[in-house]
Write an enzyme that holds these catalytic residues in place. Structure first.
Site, PDB file in Angstrom:
ATOM      1  N   TYR A  57      35.788  42.736  51.363  1.00 59.02           N
ATOM      2  CA  TYR A  57      37.204  42.605  51.203  1.00 59.02           C
ATOM      3  C   TYR A  57      37.613  41.510  52.284  1.00 59.02           C
ATOM      4  CZ  TYR A  57      40.009  44.655  47.700  1.00 59.02           C
ATOM      5  OH  TYR A  57      40.491  44.882  46.097  1.00 59.02           O
ATOM      6  N   GLU A  59      41.382  39.941  52.801  1.00 57.85           N
ATOM      7  CA  GLU A  59      42.597  39.450  52.881  1.00 57.85           C
ATOM      8  C   GLU A  59      42.890  38.614  53.873  1.00 57.85           C
ATOM      9  OE1 GLU A  59      45.333  42.831  52.176  1.00 57.85           O
ATOM     10  OE2 GLU A  59      44.670  42.980  49.998  1.00 57.85           O
ATOM     11  N   ASP A 203      47.173  18.229  37.925  1.00 54.94           N
ATOM     12  CA  ASP A 203      46.097  19.076  37.412  1.00 54.94           C
ATOM     13  C   ASP A 203      45.128  18.494  37.065  1.00 54.94           C
ATOM     14  OD1 ASP A 203      44.832  21.295  36.302  1.00 54.94           O
ATOM     15  OD2 ASP A 203      46.592  22.182  35.455  1.00 54.94           O
ATOM     16  N   THR A 229      40.478  23.564  38.594  1.00 61.83           N
ATOM     17  CA  THR A 229      39.294  24.800  38.648  1.00 61.83           C
ATOM     18  C   THR A 229      38.020  24.039  39.189  1.00 61.83           C
ATOM     19  OG1 THR A 229      38.940  23.629  36.348  1.00 61.83           O
ATOM     20  CG2 THR A 229      40.390  25.576  36.320  1.00 61.83           C
ATOM     21  N   LYS A 232      34.060  23.272  34.682  1.00 57.39           N
ATOM     22  CA  LYS A 232      34.030  22.326  33.834  1.00 57.39           C
ATOM     23  C   LYS A 232      33.071  20.833  34.507  1.00 57.39           C
ATOM     24  CE  LYS A 232      38.741  23.389  32.427  1.00 57.39           C
ATOM     25  NZ  LYS A 232      39.279  24.512  33.465  1.00 57.39           N
ATOM     26  N   ARG A 238      33.522  29.590  37.954  1.00 58.84           N
ATOM     27  CA  ARG A 238      34.758  30.026  37.416  1.00 58.84           C
ATOM     28  C   ARG A 238      35.582  30.278  38.530  1.00 58.84           C
ATOM     29  NH1 ARG A 238      34.728  30.672  31.735  1.00 58.84           N
ATOM     30  NH2 ARG A 238      37.114  30.218  32.222  1.00 58.84           N
TER      31      ARG A 238
END
Length: 422
Positions: A57, A59, A203, A229, A232, A238
């Site tokens: 984790y 953060e 984008d 992203t 692609k 992903r």
């Protein structure tokens, strides 16, 4: 034919799920995958996605975490950031967004307040849900206004865009989309954004790999923020990234965390770093050029077979076909082609008279088949399979579809899929 890869621990613990994974590996190996938003990642990207980084984790940001034990995680994230900045030539990069939609939502959080006017291309014209379309949170929480394309050319009408921007004065203007087969004129959008006082967001989720590989102009000199992203055409995991000018760095970072997300997915960050490293190699430039070359030749072959292509062709990796002249609905064609081993998606076309869930079009692309090594010399055969498949769909000829599938599998066996070879 490529066989399913061994997954001994998964097979021992959950054989049912392991069997499904194996079946998907086999499906990806033997079919012609032509959904333009899909690709094959390398074994290195797959391995990075499955490391012990999953256990941490983290953060916060490097050097400013809310958890201890981040000595290695910080270096992974800093490495991904440095590679993103170098590859795209940007001043700032955030590699933590979980996917493209949260990345775009972070942009709104950084530059707009609920109820503010935002602007993007309409979804039926090729835009994305998160560009202010009504069914999206971005269209419900903000006042979305949409521009489109000319009905006669299928191209963006910049006179209309400028008129709309000056009338509505949006806080944010998005350019880019999910079904745009032509080069995006970032400079034209930037001029309109400056004139209307808007933040311009490019984008580039679909074309990021083409930009990195020099096969599409870069938005960096023109856009305030770049959203993308990492899969692609970029051939990564992903995930997503936000890149910007330094003046927007704090707003972007604060919007991602703590504005929208908790801890980043460190295994994905690592896989992004690998993909960015791969995209910086000379071979990736050749790949990006081949993606575009394949798409252009494929478009020519489809036009020669009587297909109606939105805008008349393509400049990038994507082709949008209107099947109305073929008298076959897009959904019917897409499902039939799937049975023929050609994986596409049905899609609306501009000014489509049919409903979105049963549209007139089919959207296809060349990233995946190019990753397998197919070249321009194969595009006539691909176009022929699509032509035969659409005709078989209209006639309900399942034998013809089965024959195509066998031919597709035979060719795919000659070109093993990256990441699926043991």
């Amino acid at each position: 034919m490529t066989l399913p890869l061994p997954h001994p621990a998964l097979s021992a613990t959950d054989p049912e799920l392991a069997a499904l994974v194996g079946a998907e590996e086999q499906l990806q190996a033997e079919t012609l995958r032509m959904i333009p938003s899909e690709n094959y990642v390398s074994r290195a990207v797959l391995e990075a996605s499955g490391t012990v980084l999953q256990n941490k984790y983290s953060e916060g940001y490097a050097g400013r975490r809310y958890y201890e034990g981040q000595q290695n995680i910080d270096q992974v994230e800093l490495l991904a950031i440095a590679r993103a900045k170098a590859l795209f030539g940007v001043e700032h990069a955030n590699v933590q967004p979980y996917s493209g939609s949260p990345a775009n939502l972070a942009v709104y959080l950084a530059f707009a307040e609920p109820g503010d006017t935002v602007m993007g291309m309409a979804l039926p014209m090729g835009g994305h849900l998160t560009h202010g379309w009504g069914v999206s949170a971005t269209g419900r929480w903000f006042r979305g206004v949409q521009y489109g394309v000319r009905q006669d050319t299928g191209l963006t009408d910049f006179d209309e865009v400028r008129e709309l921007a000056l009338k509505e004065r949006p806080k944010v203007i998005f350019c880019g989309g999910t079904a745009l087969p032509r080069t995006i004129d970032f400079a034209a959008f930037a001029e309109i954004a400056r004139e209307s006082g808007a933040v311009l967001v490019a984008d580039v989720a679909h074309i990021a790999g083409l930009i990195a590989g020099g096969a599409h102009p870069s938005p960096v000199p023109h856009a305030d923020v770049i959203s993308t992203t990492t899969h692609k055409t970029l051939r990564g995991p992903r995930g997503a990234m936000l890149m910007s000018r330094e003046e927007h760095a704090k707003a972007i970072d604060k919007a991602v965390f703590p504005g929208l997300q908790g801890g980043p997915h460190n295994q994905t960050t690592a896989a992004i770093a690998v993909a960015l490293h791969e995209a910086a190699q000379p071979s990736f430039r050749s790949y990006a050029a081949s993606v575009v070359a394949n798409a252009k030749v494929l478009a020519e072959e489809l036009l020669a077979r009587g297909f109606d292509l939105v805008s008349g062709g393509t400049d990038n990796h994507l082709i949008l076909m209107d099947l109305t002249p073929k008298n076959v609905p897009g959904k019917v064609a897409a499902k039939a082609l799937d049975r023929a081993g050609i994986v596409v998606n049905y899609n609306t076309v501009p000014y489509d008279p049919r409903k979105p869930f049963d549209p007139s079009g089919v959207r296809i692309g060349t990233p995946s088949l190019t990753s397998r090594g197919l070249g321009t010399e194969h595009m006539a055969a691909v176009a022929d399979w699509i032509d035969r498949g659409v005709s078989a769909a209209g006639a309900g000829d399942e034998e013809a579809l089965a024959a195509i599938r066998a031919e597709v599998a035979e060719l795919m066996a000659e070109y093993p899929a990256p990441g699926l070879s043991a």
